[in-house]
Design an enzyme around this catalytic site. Structure first.
Site, mmCIF file in Angstrom:
data_model
loop_
_atom_site.group_PDB
_atom_site.id
_atom_site.type_symbol
_atom_site.label_atom_id
_atom_site.label_comp_id
_atom_site.label_asym_id
_atom_site.label_seq_id
_atom_site.Cartn_x
_atom_site.Cartn_y
_atom_site.Cartn_z
ATOM 1 N N CYS A 164 11.940 -2.156 53.220
ATOM 2 C CA CYS A 164 13.150 -1.972 54.018
ATOM 3 C C CYS A 164 14.324 -1.963 53.063
ATOM 4 O O CYS A 164 14.476 -2.885 52.263
ATOM 5 C CB CYS A 164 13.295 -3.095 55.041
ATOM 6 N N ARG A 190 7.762 6.414 58.617
ATOM 7 C CA ARG A 190 9.086 5.820 58.866
ATOM 8 C C ARG A 190 9.330 4.636 57.927
ATOM 9 O O ARG A 190 10.125 4.717 57.004
ATOM 10 C CB ARG A 190 9.195 5.401 60.346
ATOM 11 N N ASP A 191 8.605 3.545 58.124
ATOM 12 C CA ASP A 191 8.865 2.331 57.328
ATOM 13 C C ASP A 191 8.560 2.596 55.864
ATOM 14 O O ASP A 191 9.203 2.034 54.972
ATOM 15 C CB ASP A 191 7.994 1.179 57.862
ATOM 16 N N HIS A 248 3.278 -7.041 62.304
ATOM 17 C CA HIS A 248 3.769 -6.027 61.358
ATOM 18 C C HIS A 248 3.926 -6.716 60.000
ATOM 19 O O HIS A 248 4.875 -7.461 59.784
ATOM 20 C CB HIS A 248 5.114 -5.515 61.894
ATOM 21 N N ASN A 255 4.410 -1.998 53.082
ATOM 22 C CA ASN A 255 3.677 -2.461 54.261
ATOM 23 C C ASN A 255 2.228 -2.651 53.840
ATOM 24 O O ASN A 255 1.754 -2.035 52.892
ATOM 25 C CB ASN A 255 3.725 -1.396 55.363
ATOM 26 N N HIS A 260 4.270 -6.890 55.878
ATOM 27 C CA HIS A 260 4.518 -6.353 54.536
ATOM 28 C C HIS A 260 3.692 -7.216 53.580
ATOM 29 O O HIS A 260 3.419 -8.380 53.869
ATOM 30 C CB HIS A 260 6.011 -6.391 54.216
HETATM 31 P P1 HMG Z 1 27.751 0.944 61.945
HETATM 32 O O1 HMG Z 1 28.366 1.506 60.702
HETATM 33 O O2 HMG Z 1 28.108 -0.452 62.340
HETATM 34 O O3 HMG Z 1 27.936 1.909 63.212
HETATM 35 O O4 HMG Z 1 26.177 1.054 61.785
HETATM 36 P P2 HMG Z 1 29.145 2.514 63.938
HETATM 37 O O5 HMG Z 1 28.801 2.514 65.390
HETATM 38 O O6 HMG Z 1 30.429 1.868 63.486
HETATM 39 O O7 HMG Z 1 29.142 4.031 63.428
HETATM 40 C C1 HMG Z 1 29.377 4.369 62.084
HETATM 41 C C2 HMG Z 1 28.984 5.841 61.882
HETATM 42 O O8 HMG Z 1 27.567 5.982 62.084
HETATM 43 C C3 HMG Z 1 29.646 6.793 62.880
HETATM 44 O O9 HMG Z 1 29.763 8.032 62.213
HETATM 45 C C4 HMG Z 1 28.609 6.910 63.962
HETATM 46 O O10 HMG Z 1 28.730 8.095 64.697
HETATM 47 C C5 HMG Z 1 27.325 6.918 63.145
HETATM 48 P P3 HMG Z 1 31.159 8.480 61.540
HETATM 49 O O11 HMG Z 1 32.166 8.422 62.653
HETATM 50 O O12 HMG Z 1 31.438 7.476 60.453
HETATM 51 O O13 HMG Z 1 30.862 9.871 61.013
HETATM 52 N N1 HMG Z 1 26.163 6.450 63.916
HETATM 53 C C6 HMG Z 1 24.997 7.108 63.964
HETATM 54 N N2 HMG Z 1 24.582 8.271 63.405
HETATM 55 C C7 HMG Z 1 23.313 8.661 63.667
HETATM 56 N N3 HMG Z 1 22.467 7.955 64.451
HETATM 57 C C8 HMG Z 1 22.840 6.801 65.021
HETATM 58 C C9 HMG Z 1 24.159 6.346 64.781
HETATM 59 N N4 HMG Z 1 24.838 5.249 65.184
HETATM 60 C C10 HMG Z 1 26.065 5.338 64.659
HETATM 61 N N5 HMG Z 1 21.981 6.120 65.771
HETATM 62 C C11 HMG Z 1 23.982 1.333 62.678
HETATM 63 C C12 HMG Z 1 25.302 0.614 62.800
HETATM 64 C C13 HMG Z 1 22.988 0.606 63.570
HETATM 65 C C14 HMG Z 1 24.146 2.777 63.110
HETATM 66 C C15 HMG Z 1 23.533 1.294 61.181
HETATM 67 O O14 HMG Z 1 23.607 -0.044 60.737
HETATM 68 C C16 HMG Z 1 22.137 1.797 60.965
HETATM 69 O O15 HMG Z 1 21.881 2.974 61.162
HETATM 70 N N6 HMG Z 1 21.215 0.902 60.525
HETATM 71 C C17 HMG Z 1 19.831 1.259 60.360
HETATM 72 C C18 HMG Z 1 19.231 0.484 59.238
HETATM 73 C C19 HMG Z 1 17.760 0.811 59.132
HETATM 74 O O16 HMG Z 1 17.304 1.854 59.544
HETATM 75 N N7 HMG Z 1 16.982 -0.131 58.551
HETATM 76 C C20 HMG Z 1 15.573 0.025 58.395
HETATM 77 C C21 HMG Z 1 14.818 -0.047 59.664
HETATM 78 S S1 HMG Z 1 14.497 -1.706 60.235
HETATM 79 C C22 HMG Z 1 13.076 -2.172 59.402
HETATM 80 O O17 HMG Z 1 12.663 -1.491 58.508
HETATM 81 C C23 HMG Z 1 12.321 -3.393 59.862
HETATM 82 C C24 HMG Z 1 11.041 -3.054 60.636
HETATM 83 O O18 HMG Z 1 10.180 -2.244 59.848
HETATM 84 C C25 HMG Z 1 10.293 -4.314 61.044
HETATM 85 C C26 HMG Z 1 10.080 -5.293 59.887
HETATM 86 O O19 HMG Z 1 9.595 -4.922 58.828
HETATM 87 O O20 HMG Z 1 10.450 -6.453 60.114
HETATM 88 C C27 HMG Z 1 11.368 -2.286 61.927
HETATM 89 MG MG MG Z 2 8.840 -3.060 58.274
#
Ligand code: HMG
Ligand code: MG
Length: 294
Positions: free
Chosen positions: A241, A15-16, A208, A250, A210
């Site tokens: 990320c 995933r990450d 966690h 990571n 990096h």
């Molecule tokens: P948004 O654009 O504000 O959402 O995104 P929305 O509610 O306005 O929806 C926009 C569109 O997305 C719509 O589709 C929704 O249906 C769809 P459209 O009508 O345009 O066709 N949608 C989804 N589709 C699939 N699955 C969903 C979903 N939700 C809405 N769950 C949102 C908000 C949270 C969805 C977006 O910002 C997002 O997906 N962000 C994810 C970013 C991400 O994955 N980042 C990496 C992970 S975090 C990380 O790596 C840190 C970590 O490792 C820890 C660390 O290192 O610190 C965990």
């Molecule tokens: Mg991470």
């Protein structure tokens, strides 16, 4: 202070790691990587994320990944990230047994990563936690940018404590403190863990790391000294990320496991098999890797 020498490694490479690859990795290669990780003895594998494919196209095959894993009876927990109710509904549909919600300790990163404030993100997690309770799905909680943010700079330890406390109170069984851009130093990590452990018991805290600045192993050693026994890492040091510039790989699972075994801790993970996975990632998945311990 705990004398427990068993360490839980939470493998986040599929995933990450893969969320940050420029190329889209074919689903069958991802599944082959996950199978090898399970074979090497990893018991917790974060396999994908149910986020928007517009935001993270690398994870768009989440349904296929989780459907392929749903009937496995191998004692491995295959987890997935969910940002909101929509992601959770999808995860339930795919038979996921453990999910992770992810908040940030800084407003800048929260906005860039999930397009909302910290408070809005916590509110979005409420229905996720409710569904999880009804469906008996375990929920982990991430807090990103605990040691610094690529947008806001310094992050007060009070913000880390506040978000950690809220996630734990909501029902997250484990709080994973993310040094998302690998900027932390051992003394700072010690301070953060000490402060968070006033509200979240140490056995429910994970770190966690990096490894952007090569300090991840030293930070893990500091956390071990505090009594933390759960660490996130990615095979081959994959990762980053897409919404945190500077979040390079990571910390590598093989480097962490090697350090732990040499320091007298046990993991039940086969280091030789981990080295073979690093080669698989490099040679079969064609992913250029950062340094690992091989
Ligand atoms: P948004 O654009 O504000 O959402 O995104 P929305 O509610 O306005 O929806 C926009 C569109 O997305 C719509 O589709 C929704 O249906 C769809 P459209 O009508 O345009 O066709 N949608 C989804 N589709 C699939 N699955 C969903 C979903 N939700 C809405 N769950 C949102 C908000 C949270 C969805 C977006 O910002 C997002 O997906 N962000 C994810 C970013 C991400 O994955 N980042 C990496 C992970 S975090 C990380 O790596 C840190 C970590 O490792 C820890 C660390 O290192 O610190 C965990
Ligand atoms: Mg991470």
């Amino acid at each position: 202070m705990t004398q427990n020498t068993h360490i839980k490694i939470y493998e986040v490479g599929p995933r990450d790691g893969l969320q940050n690859e420029k190329q889209i990795i074919p689903t069958d290669q991802k599944l082959a990587l996950i199978a090898k990780l399970a074979e090497a003895g990893l018991k917790y594998i974060e396999a994908t994320s149910f986020v928007s494919p517009k935001w993270v196209p690398q994870m768009a095959d989440h349904n296929d990944i989780m459907h392929a894993l749903r009937n496995k009876d191998d004692g491995v927990t295959y987890a997935a990230l969910v940002p909101n109710d929509k992601g959770m509904t999808n995860a339930v549909h795919c038979g996921v047994k453990e999910v992770a919600v992810f908040a940030a300790a800084s407003e800048g990163f929260s906005r860039k990563n999930i397009n909302c404030t910290i408070a809005e993100s916590i509110a979005r997690f409420e229905p996720v936690l409710q569904t999880a309770k009804a469906e008996q799905i375990a929920v982990r909680g991430y807090v990103s940018c605990v040691a610094g943010c690529p947008y806001d700079g310094d992050v007060p330890v009070e913000s880390v404590v506040s978000v950690s406390k809220q996630l734990y109170k909501m029902g997250c069984y484990e709080i994973s403190l993310g040094d998302t851009i690998g900027i932390g130093r051992p003394a700072q990590i010690t301070d953060i863990i000490t402060a968070v452990s006033d509200y979240v018991p140490l056995e429910h805290i994970a770190l966690h790391c990096h490894d952007t600045h090569g300090r991840a192993l030293d930070n893990i050693k500091a956390a071990l000294a505090c009594g933390v026994r759960v660490f996130d890492s990615a095979a081959g040091g994959l990762g980053g990320c897409p919404y945190a510039e500077g979040a390079s790989g990571n910390v590598a699972t093989d480097a962490v496991v090697k350090m732990l075994h040499e320091s007298g801790y046990e993991t039940s993970i086969d280091l030789d098999k981990l080295h073979a996975i690093t080669n698989f990632i490099r040679n079969k998945m064609n992913i250029e890797q950062r340094e690992t311990c091989t």
